[in-house]
Design a protein around this motif. Structure first.
Motif, mmCIF file in Angstrom:
data_model
loop_
_atom_site.group_PDB
_atom_site.id
_atom_site.type_symbol
_atom_site.label_atom_id
_atom_site.label_comp_id
_atom_site.label_asym_id
_atom_site.label_seq_id
_atom_site.Cartn_x
_atom_site.Cartn_y
_atom_site.Cartn_z
ATOM 1 N N PHE A 155 75.398 112.599 -3.338
ATOM 2 C CA PHE A 155 75.869 111.766 -2.238
ATOM 3 C C PHE A 155 75.665 110.304 -2.598
ATOM 4 O O PHE A 155 74.588 109.915 -3.045
ATOM 5 N N ASN A 156 76.700 109.493 -2.420
ATOM 6 C CA ASN A 156 76.614 108.057 -2.660
ATOM 7 C C ASN A 156 77.112 107.353 -1.397
ATOM 8 O O ASN A 156 78.308 107.411 -1.095
ATOM 9 N N PRO A 157 76.228 106.693 -0.657
ATOM 10 C CA PRO A 157 76.625 106.060 0.603
ATOM 11 C C PRO A 157 77.540 104.859 0.423
ATOM 12 O O PRO A 157 78.036 104.312 1.405
ATOM 13 N N LYS A 158 77.774 104.457 -0.797
ATOM 14 C CA LYS A 158 78.640 103.303 -1.073
ATOM 15 C C LYS A 158 79.946 103.715 -1.745
ATOM 16 O O LYS A 158 80.626 102.899 -2.347
ATOM 17 N N ARG A 159 80.310 105.005 -1.627
ATOM 18 C CA ARG A 159 81.532 105.500 -2.259
ATOM 19 C C ARG A 159 82.382 106.251 -1.222
ATOM 20 O O ARG A 159 81.858 107.006 -0.415
ATOM 21 N N VAL A 160 83.692 106.016 -1.290
ATOM 22 C CA VAL A 160 84.650 106.786 -0.499
ATOM 23 C C VAL A 160 85.655 107.385 -1.482
ATOM 24 O O VAL A 160 86.309 106.652 -2.226
ATOM 25 N N ARG A 161 85.741 108.700 -1.485
ATOM 26 C CA ARG A 161 86.724 109.376 -2.338
ATOM 27 C C ARG A 161 87.993 109.602 -1.514
ATOM 28 O O ARG A 161 87.936 110.119 -0.406
#
Length: 69
Positions: free
Chosen positions: A47-53
């Motif tokens: 999980f990366n809270p600074k990424r939107v796929r």
């Protein structure tokens, strides 16, 4: 969290062209990195809270609800 920084998914961009979706996401959350991927791509599970796929179909439109992660 409050305000725009609390937004974590963008159901309103499903069906839009990928670039239009990216601009909407960045307008709401300029602090994230938007990653465009073809539908069905293999992705890592962290999980990366600074990424939107954003998963894009062959026509170049958003096929799934983009979300933080």
């Amino acid at each position: 969290m409050s305000g725009d920084n609390g937004k974590s998914s963008w159901p309103e961009v499903v069906g839009l062209p990928a670039e239009a979706a990216k601009q909407k996401i960045l307008a709401d959350r300029p602090d994230v990195q938007v990653v465009m991927l073809p539908v069905g791509s293999f992705v890592t599970t962290e999980f990366n809270p600074k990424r939107v796929r954003v998963f894009v179909n062959p026509a170049g439109d958003v096929a799934e609800v983009p979300k933080i992660g």
